[in-house]
Each structure stands twice: as C-alpha cells, then as structure tokens.
Design an enzyme around this catalytic site. Structure first.
Site, PDB file in Angstrom:
ATOM      1  N   GLY A 239       0.744  -1.241   0.000  1.00 25.07           N
ATOM      2  CA  GLY A 239       0.000   0.000   0.000  1.00 25.07           C
ATOM      3  C   GLY A 239       0.775   1.292   0.000  1.00 25.07           C
ATOM      4  O   GLY A 239       0.187   2.364  -0.176  1.00 25.07           O
ATOM      5  N   CYS A 344     -14.361   5.544 -27.769  1.00 25.20           N
ATOM      6  CA  CYS A 344     -15.648   6.249 -27.801  1.00 25.20           C
ATOM      7  C   CYS A 344     -16.255   6.381 -26.411  1.00 25.20           C
ATOM      8  O   CYS A 344     -17.306   5.795 -26.121  1.00 25.20           O
ATOM      9  CB  CYS A 344     -16.593   5.526 -28.739  1.00 25.20           C
ATOM     10  SG  CYS A 344     -15.834   5.249 -30.337  1.00 25.20           S
ATOM     11  N   TYR A 373      -0.503  -1.358 -12.053  1.00 25.34           N
ATOM     12  CA  TYR A 373      -1.928  -1.260 -12.372  1.00 25.34           C
ATOM     13  C   TYR A 373      -2.136  -0.572 -13.723  1.00 25.34           C
ATOM     14  O   TYR A 373      -3.074   0.203 -13.909  1.00 25.34           O
ATOM     15  CB  TYR A 373      -2.693  -0.551 -11.237  1.00 25.34           C
ATOM     16  CG  TYR A 373      -2.435  -1.209  -9.907  1.00 25.34           C
ATOM     17  CD1 TYR A 373      -2.970  -2.462  -9.627  1.00 25.34           C
ATOM     18  CD2 TYR A 373      -1.597  -0.623  -8.951  1.00 25.34           C
ATOM     19  CE1 TYR A 373      -2.698  -3.097  -8.427  1.00 25.34           C
ATOM     20  CE2 TYR A 373      -1.319  -1.268  -7.749  1.00 25.34           C
ATOM     21  CZ  TYR A 373      -1.882  -2.497  -7.490  1.00 25.34           C
ATOM     22  OH  TYR A 373      -1.610  -3.138  -6.321  1.00 25.34           O
TER      23      TYR A 373
HETATM   24  C1  LIG Z   1      -3.209  -5.057  -4.000  1.00 23.56           C
HETATM   25  C2  LIG Z   1      -2.695  -5.676  -2.770  1.00 23.56           C
HETATM   26  C3  LIG Z   1      -1.392  -5.407  -2.329  1.00 23.56           C
HETATM   27  C4  LIG Z   1      -0.466  -4.439  -3.021  1.00 23.56           C
HETATM   28  O1  LIG Z   1      -0.877  -3.124  -2.855  1.00 23.56           O
HETATM   29  P1  LIG Z   1       0.045  -1.927  -3.376  1.00 23.56           P
HETATM   30  O2  LIG Z   1      -0.735  -0.717  -3.065  1.00 23.56           O
HETATM   31  O3  LIG Z   1       0.217  -2.131  -4.839  1.00 23.56           O
HETATM   32  O4  LIG Z   1       1.341  -1.998  -2.646  1.00 23.56           O
HETATM   33  C5  LIG Z   1      -0.938  -6.075  -1.200  1.00 23.56           C
HETATM   34  N1  LIG Z   1      -1.734  -6.943  -0.528  1.00 23.56           N
HETATM   35  C6  LIG Z   1      -2.995  -7.204  -0.918  1.00 23.56           C
HETATM   36  C7  LIG Z   1      -3.802  -8.164  -0.156  1.00 23.56           C
HETATM   37  C8  LIG Z   1      -3.522  -6.585  -2.041  1.00 23.56           C
HETATM   38  O5  LIG Z   1      -4.768  -6.841  -2.430  1.00 23.56           O
END
Ligand SMILES: *Cc1c(COP(=O)(O)O)cnc(C)c1O
Length: 415
Positions: A239, A344, A373
C-alpha cells in the site's frame, strides 16, 4: 536514480532512447526499467535487512513474467489473489514456500490448487472461507497454514476505490471479531494457524494510517497469544504510495516505513511479511504513445494520442493524475491540451489543461508512473489489441509481451 527522462533532445529509459523502441515495435507500448524495479525492491530489502522479513511482491500490480523473474532472482516471494497469479509466480521461479494467497473469495478449485502446490500461507478473509479451506485441506489430507486478514478499521485517506481497511469495505475480518475467528480456527481440522495479516489500502502517502493499524494489530497479537494461539508471522500488506505528480505530496520512504514497522513489531519474535506492489513497479514503467491528431475543440485543444483508457485505466477509473511528458519539449509556443485517447467514451481522458510545448502528429508522448496497475488492467475494448510490453536493461531493450494480431483476437470468437 531517475530512470526516465530527457537527455538533451530525446527522452530515455535508462540508456535507451525511447524513440528507438517506438520505431522498432510501434506505439502504444509499456516500457519498464529493470534497474528501477531492482532498486525499488532493494530499498525494501535493505530497510528490513536486520529482521527476518519475507518480501512478497504483489503480483497484481504488474504480473509480466519478465518482471516476476527479476524479483524472483532477488529472492522475492509473491502475494497473489488468484490461481492464475499462483501459476504466474511459480512459472517465474518464485517458490511455493514464498507465496501468500490473499483475496476475498478464493474458490474451492483455487484453494485445492494452492494446497496441491503447498503454498506458504492463506490469508483468510471470512468465516465461510475458513470453513471451505479447512474442509478441502482435511479431505486432501493436507494442512493449510493460515493467517486471518484483519480489517483494523482505519481511514487511510486514499481514493475511495483503493481503500480496503475501513469497516465498510468488503475486505478482511472486522477486528472486533478477530478473537472469535481464531478460536473457531483452532477447532477446525486441516488448519495450522500461524499468523495475522492486514492490508489497509493502496497509494497511501503518509505513515499515520500504518501507525494506527500497526498498533491495533500489535494489541491483537498480544490478546491472541494470551488466548493460547501461536502467532509466528505478521503480514503487513502493501500500500505504500508513489509520487505520481512531483508537485504533490511525497511518499514515505521504505526506510521510514521499516523504522515504524520494526519499532512496533521488532520484539515480537515474528517473521514479517510485506506485500508491496505499486511501490516496487509503479515508478519503473511508462506508457509510450504517439500523437494521432491535434484537434481544435469548441473550448479546448485536444491532443489525441494512440493510447486510450482501455490500455491504461487509472486516469478514468481513479481520476489519477500522472506526469505526462512530450519528447518535443521545447519551442516557444506552449499550449494547454486536453490529452485524450481514441476510444468512444468521454472518460477516455488522460489529463485536462496540461501545458506542453506545441505538439504535432507523430510526436511521442510519455505517461510516467505507469508501471503498476497499468498493463494488468488493460482490456480489449473497441477491439484494440492489448498493448505490448518492453523491458529496458541499461542500454538494451527487449519485448516481453507481444502485441497480439487481429486474427488471434477475433479468432477467439465462435461464430
Ligand atoms: C493489491 C494488494 C497489495 C499491493 O498493494 P500496493 O498498493 O500495490 O502496494 C498487497 N496486498 C494485498 C492483499 C492486495 O490486495
């Protein structure tokens, strides 16, 4: 280190002029820097070097085999959310013993597949899922190592579509129910409860939410141990944000994040698991596109480029603001463009009122911070071929995913 940018007149990915790649494989395409991926991974590895820590790269951020191989070679494991991602991770050389399986609804066949590969850990997100995993493991005579993903009810202040750690979100077990869930798991066959897990959201730009969530998890670990459960792994999720727009706020460094994590959990005698995705690959990729037309609208001047929302969804889906750089970046005339794709949909807009040097048809445009992403969320809307991917390694480049041809795309249909 800056991996993408101008050197003189031309825009480079490490030591390759991106124009050369565009001439060889056509636009649009994603371009990744191996050096950037390695240095982002190393930042985490170094920050946690003093503690038993497994870095499970979150495969959904960018699941290209070549990208996974770079990380596997450095010792990374994988955080996966589907059978497909388990297969990708294994194929890239990430051992099952370093794979953690997250996701709100693992199906019976996915659970069976993961058990057959003997992955490290299931991060369990609900009571019904717990029972499902237990039943399947018991039937197969296997043991599933599990952690519960706990929803600590923290507001991370990120975009609502990428917040996952508030009680209203579908993810994890509400922290108030955690002790009950562990008590239940202790009674079920086929399970070995080994840890606790959290993942509170994505593109988190300050440590405050982590600090609150870590405190809550630390408190829970102590309670759970008091209840007689064995907790040997603490999975902190991913995250951490990146700086999409230089003028905006600054993302915390891996070192600051590590300092906080180790201050909270350093003395727990647990192995830490990290699941970074965006912060490993986000800044390591760009989307390269060409101007098709410059069009005068009633109010705006449109820079219509050959990449579109189906190739890169973040701007239309999350209102994400990305740095956009033009190869032609000098000249006296500056223009405010609405930068749009050919699809479109009005949502097919990358930026509004963005100031660039005057552009012409065939000029190259680079959308930065597109490594995470990006390609993985692309679709074939408007029967547009999925965008190819290119990996740059210092002064060389190679295609790591081809652009599909129309016959193979339309050929999937059964008339
Ligand atoms: C998407 C996700 C991550 C990675 O999140 P980032 O923001 O890309 O670092 C880690 N753990 C879980 C469970 C996720 O769904």
């Amino acid at each position: 280190m800056q991996n993408f940018g101008h050197k003189g007149q031309h825009y480079y990915a490490d030591n390759v002029p991106v124009r050369r790649i565009a001439e060889s494989c056509g636009t649009p395409f994603y371009c990744y820097s191996q050096l950037a991926i390695e240095s982002a991974y190393d930042a985490y590895a170094n920050a946690f070097a003093q503690h038993d820590t497994l870095i499970c790269y979150s495969v959904k951020a960018n699941s290209a085999q070549a990208v996974l191989r770079i990380l596997a070679a450095r010792g990374a494991g994988a955080d996966v959310v589907s059978e497909g991602e388990i297969r990708r991770a294994l194929l890239a050389g990430m051992p099952a013993s370093k794979i953690v399986y997250s996701g709100v609804a693992k199906t019976a066949s996915e659970i069976e597949f993961a058990l057959s590969k003997d992955i490290l850990q299931f991060n369990v997100e609900s009571e019904p899922e717990l029972h499902q995993i237990s039943a399947i493991a018991a039937r197969l005579g296997k043991t599933a190592r599990i952690a519960f993903r706990i929803n600590p009810d923290i507001d991370v202040g990120t975009h609502e579509k990428i917040s996952t750690g508030k009680l209203e979100n579908k993810f994890g077990i509400p922290w108030q129910f955690a002790r009950q869930a562990y008590a239940e798991a202790a009674e079920l066959p086929g399970l070995e409860v080994c840890g606790i897990d959290m993942h509170i959201g994505s593109q988190i730009m300050s440590l405050g939410p982590y600090s609150q969530a870590f405190e809550r998890i630390a408190e829970l670990v102590q309670q759970l141990r008091g209840d007689g459960h064995t907790i040997t792994t603490i999975d902190l999720g991913g995250g951490l944000g990146i700086n999409y727009d230089a003028d905006n706020e600054v993302a915390p460094a891996a070192t600051e994040y590590a300092e906080l994590a180790l201050k909270t959990f350093g003395e727990f005698g647990c192995r830490l698991i990290l699941e970074p995705g965006r912060s490993i690959v986000g800044d390591a990729g760009i989307l390269v596109s060409r101007v098709i037309y410059v069009k005068k609208g009633g109010i705006s001047t449109f820079l219509i480029i050959d990449a579109a929302m189906n190739d890169f969804m973040r701007p239309s889906m999350y209102n994400a603001r990305h740095r956009i750089v033009a190869e032609r970046n000098n000249g006296s005339e500056q223009v405010h463009y609405d930068i749009v794709g050919p699809v479109c949909e009005t949502a097919d807009t990358f930026a509004r009122k963005r100031q660039l040097a005057a552009q012409h048809a065939d000029d190259l445009i680079f959308i930065e911070g597109a490594g995470a992403y990006g390609s993985v969320m692309a679709s074939g809307y408007n029967t547009r071929p999925l965008v190819p991917e290119v990996l740059v390694e210092d002064n060389e480049f190679r295609i790591i995913r081809e652009r599909p041809d129309y016959d193979s795309i339309i050929g999937l249909d059964i008339p």
